[in-house]
Scaffold this motif. Structure first.
Motif: not given
Length: 304
Positions: A71-74, A97-106, A108-115
């Motif tokens: 799940r997304p985590l802060d 974040d630099r690798q494009g593996f996560v994005e920050k939403v509200d 919390r850090f959430r995995l992107t599709g690539r991540g």
């Protein structure tokens, strides 16, 4: 002992047909096994190899990738989950974040599709490396013939190895599974259990519905040792024997488990037996047994 070679064209055709597609999980495992030996060539041809330093960085970030798979985590939750400092969690999330593996939403850090894909592959890599370590005795025993053996479904298998103080542990494990199963199907490069184990062979001849594929000389030795009981079991349809000139290792399919055995080439003793109740492992074993059976010959009862 005579081999029954009657012309059964229809049966042969159905037996030798291509196996029907398996479950998506099994098909994925088999496809990986078929292509893994060519992956290096394909990557070289694409001229886009990933650097080993970058691969190492991905593996080092495996724990946080695994945590975010759930799940997304802060950042505070990442610190508590991984028991790391604030500075370390900040460094982790910055790199992801630099690798494009996560994005920050509200917050919390959430995995992107690539991540998510990378995180799943890191877990798969770890599981396969762990399984390879646990199955080392088996892989060493069947290394020349294990191209069709897939390790993924055996991640939680029971591994029983021979030890100097108890060299018969793998055989004892195998015999115990036969004793608790109403059926046994499989193939083997030698006898499923030593011929001196009369109680085991009585179980096979009289209590367990058995279908075994042996090398021709192994089948002959079985008839030499138990001529009457083996012939009677075959005549009753309780035992089915088939032969094949080559076999890769030992495979056993029980009611609820499947097992693979590796043998010492010099002594013929079972060195290791690996068994599991994993559904994908069973599907794989059924598929391999059907393929080997289709390329084998039925054996009649023991008339010369």
């Amino acid at each position: 002992m005579a081999t029954d070679r009657t012309d059964e064209t229809t049966d042969d055709a159905s037996e030798r047909a291509e196996p029907s597609p398996g479950s998506p999980v099994l098909e994925s495992v088999l496809e990986n096994a078929r292509t893994r030996r060519y992956l290096g060539e394909r990557l070289a041809a694409a001229d886009e190899r990933v650097g080993t330093d970058y691969l190492g960085d991905i593996v080092r970030h495996g724990p946080v990738l695994e945590a975010l798979l759930e799940r997304p985590l802060d950042r505070g939750e990442i610190e508590n989950r991984l028991d790391v400092s604030r500075a370390t969690s900040h460094r982790f999330t910055q790199w992801l974040d630099r690798q494009g593996f996560v994005e920050k939403v509200d917050g919390r850090f959430r995995l992107t599709g690539r991540g998510q894909t990378v995180a799943e592959e890191v877990l798969r890599f770890e599981a396969n490396v762990r399984t390879a370590h646990r199955l080392t005795p088996l892989l060493d025993a069947i290394c020349d013939d294990h191209q069709e053996f897939v390790i993924e479904p055996f991640v939680n298998a029971t591994v029983t190895t021979a030890a100097p103080e108890d060299p018969y542990q793998p055989v004892e494990r195998f015999v115990s599974l036969v004793r608790n199963s109403e059926t046994l199907r499989g193939f083997n490069t030698t006898h499923m259990a030593p011929l001196v184990l009369g109680q085991f062979h009585q179980q096979v001849f009289e209590a367990t519905d058995t279908e075994i594929i042996y090398l021709p000389h192994i089948a002959e030795k079985l008839f030499e040792t138990y001529p009457e009981r083996a012939s009677e079991a075959i005549d009753r349809g309780h035992l089915t024997l088939r032969t094949r000139d080559t076999l890769p290792y030992g495979l056993a399919i029980f009611d609820d488990r499947v097992g693979v055995g590796g043998y010492d080439e010099e002594t013929g003793l079972m060195e290791v037996f690996v068994d599991t109740d994993d559904a994908v492992a069973r599907e794989w074993a059924e598929r391999v047994f059907a393929s080997v059976k289709a390329d084998s010959e039925p054996l009649a009862s023991g008339s010369e």
